[in-house]
Design a protein around this motif. Structure first.
Motif, short mmCIF file in Angstrom:
data_model
loop_
_atom_site.label_atom_id
_atom_site.label_comp_id
_atom_site.label_asym_id
_atom_site.label_seq_id
_atom_site.Cartn_x
_atom_site.Cartn_y
_atom_site.Cartn_z
N ILE A 280 65.05 -18.31 33.97
CA ILE A 280 65.83 -18.96 32.91
C ILE A 280 65.37 -20.41 32.72
N GLN A 281 65.10 -21.09 33.81
CA GLN A 281 64.61 -22.47 33.71
C GLN A 281 63.25 -22.52 33.01
N GLU A 282 62.41 -21.53 33.28
CA GLU A 282 61.11 -21.47 32.61
C GLU A 282 61.28 -21.26 31.11
N ILE A 283 62.22 -20.39 30.74
CA ILE A 283 62.48 -20.16 29.32
C ILE A 283 62.99 -21.43 28.66
N LYS A 284 63.89 -22.12 29.33
CA LYS A 284 64.40 -23.39 28.80
C LYS A 284 63.27 -24.40 28.64
N GLY A 285 62.35 -24.40 29.62
CA GLY A 285 61.23 -25.34 29.57
C GLY A 285 60.28 -25.07 28.40
N GLY A 286 60.27 -23.82 27.92
CA GLY A 286 59.40 -23.49 26.81
C GLY A 286 60.07 -23.60 25.46
N ARG A 287 61.32 -24.05 25.43
CA ARG A 287 62.06 -24.18 24.18
C ARG A 287 61.41 -25.22 23.28
N GLY A 288 61.02 -24.80 22.08
CA GLY A 288 60.41 -25.72 21.12
C GLY A 288 58.92 -25.88 21.28
N THR A 289 58.35 -25.36 22.37
CA THR A 289 56.89 -25.40 22.54
C THR A 289 56.35 -23.97 22.49
N GLN A 290 56.62 -23.22 23.54
CA GLN A 290 56.19 -21.82 23.53
C GLN A 290 57.11 -20.95 22.68
N PHE A 291 58.40 -21.24 22.71
CA PHE A 291 59.39 -20.36 22.09
C PHE A 291 60.17 -21.02 20.95
N PHE A 299 69.36 -16.31 23.13
CA PHE A 299 69.04 -15.48 24.29
C PHE A 299 69.80 -15.94 25.53
N LEU A 300 69.86 -17.24 25.74
CA LEU A 300 70.58 -17.77 26.90
C LEU A 300 72.09 -17.51 26.78
N LYS A 301 72.62 -17.57 25.56
CA LYS A 301 74.02 -17.22 25.36
C LYS A 301 74.26 -15.76 25.70
N MET A 302 73.33 -14.92 25.27
CA MET A 302 73.46 -13.49 25.53
C MET A 302 73.44 -13.21 27.03
N LEU A 303 72.55 -13.86 27.75
CA LEU A 303 72.50 -13.68 29.20
C LEU A 303 73.81 -14.11 29.86
N GLU A 304 74.32 -15.23 29.40
CA GLU A 304 75.56 -15.74 29.99
C GLU A 304 76.72 -14.80 29.72
N ASN A 307 76.46 -11.74 31.60
CA ASN A 307 76.51 -12.04 33.04
C ASN A 307 75.34 -11.42 33.78
N ASN A 308 74.17 -11.42 33.06
CA ASN A 308 72.92 -10.90 33.64
C ASN A 308 72.99 -9.42 33.99
N GLU A 309 73.97 -8.68 33.48
CA GLU A 309 74.13 -7.28 33.90
C GLU A 309 73.00 -6.40 33.42
N TRP A 310 72.29 -6.80 32.36
CA TRP A 310 71.17 -5.99 31.89
C TRP A 310 70.02 -6.02 32.87
#
Length: 311
Positions: A280-291, A299-304, A307-310
């Protein structure tokens, strides 16, 4: 409509032509009065999606009746559980419905014959293509199924009415089909790739798109752009074309995020899976650059909320 007992009797007495995937089994029972009947089985811990595509066929039918097990359904109005005897009439809902099966669930599917025949044939062909992927790289096969489900879940949040979900489903599932043309020793190489090997790996986007555009099934041809763009980056530093920002389709931008997350959280022959919180931290780090930042936020809202059940 056939009763549960009639369906079970047919299962005992006759061979049912069927299509088996990692999550579902579709078994053709028969047709009468322009309606085809099939047994649609959701395997334990599987997800399925129902979306009615309006068409000009006035008498179109698409109805799902629970025969055994319990089905959790995410309706537009909220979540509910269906029991044997309950049904879903897809024509009633102009929205994408999410169905979850914790245990095996058997469903009687009734669908207008011409549409069922087309759908069943396409499922058979797609299944054969999926088996080819599995034979080359089992990781890629299961990875593709997860990417499809994650992508549709995210798409549903961004486009609740479900428009375009069929294209996304197909493109996300086959996003790595180009790896069929990549030598397996390069795909699963332990250690760092050479410059030439990395160039070969990157070719899977254009090779995959070419496979898709030459496919016999129309909906697969229409999804080729997702395969081609899913390694483009929001900042323009991706491949194969260096697209940036809104030049990249929403569909490919979604696949880019969930593909990266799933790859990081899955064991591979050349590395161990990363912890979810680190991914999750890696995804956040790529916000606006990679993603695409909007997709990362959703996506982060969906995970929260899930509750990561997927995962």
């Amino acid at each position: 409509m056939l009763t549960k007992e009639q369906v079970q009797d047919i299962k005992k007495k006759h061979y049912l032509p069927r299509v088996v995937t990692d999550q579902t089994i579709t078994s053709y029972i028969g047709s009468a009065n322009n309606i085809s009947y099939s047994l649609y089985t959701l395997l334990p811990k599987s997800t399925s999606w129902i979306y009615y595509n309006p068409n000009d066929y006035i008498d179109y039918c698409e109805r799902y009746t629970i025969l055994s097990g319990t089905l959790q359904v995410d309706w537009p109005s909220g979540k509910d559980v269906l029991y044997p005897g309950d049904y879903i009439d897809a024509k009633v809902y102009n929205a994408l419905l999410t169905c979850y099966a914790k245990e095996e669930v058997e469903i009687l599917l009734e669908m207008t014959t011409p549409f069922f025949e087309r759908d069943f044939t396409e499922r058979e062909i797609i299944h054969l293509d999926a088996k080819k992927i599995q034979e080359v790289d089992g990781y890629t096969y299961h990875h593709c199924s997860r990417i499809r489900d994650y992508s549709i879940g995210l798409w549903k949040r961004m486009k609740p009415q479900g428009e375009g979900v069929s294209t996304l489903s197909t493109g996300s599932y086959f996003h790595d089909i180009g790896k069929l043309a990549i030598p397996i020793d390069i795909l699963n190489k332990e250690g760092k790739l050479s410059e030439d090997e990395w160039k070969i790996i990157k070719m899977h986007t254009t090779l995959g798109a070419e496979m898709m555009r030459n496919h016999e099934i129309e909906k697969i041809r229409h999804a080729a752009f997702i395969v081609e763009e899913h390694h483009e980056r929001y900042d323009g530093k991706g491949y194969p074309y260096g697209l940036k920002g809104e030049e990249i389709s929403l569909e490919a931008s979604i696949v880019s995020v969930v593909d990266a997350f799933d790859a990081m959280t899955t064991n591979r022959v050349y590395r161990s899976a990363m912890k979810i919180e680190n991914a999750i931290q890696e995804i956040k780090g790529g916000r606006g650059t990679q993603f695409n930042p909007k997709i990362v936020d959703e996506f982060l809202k969906m995970l929260e909320e899930q509750n990561n059940e997927w995962y």
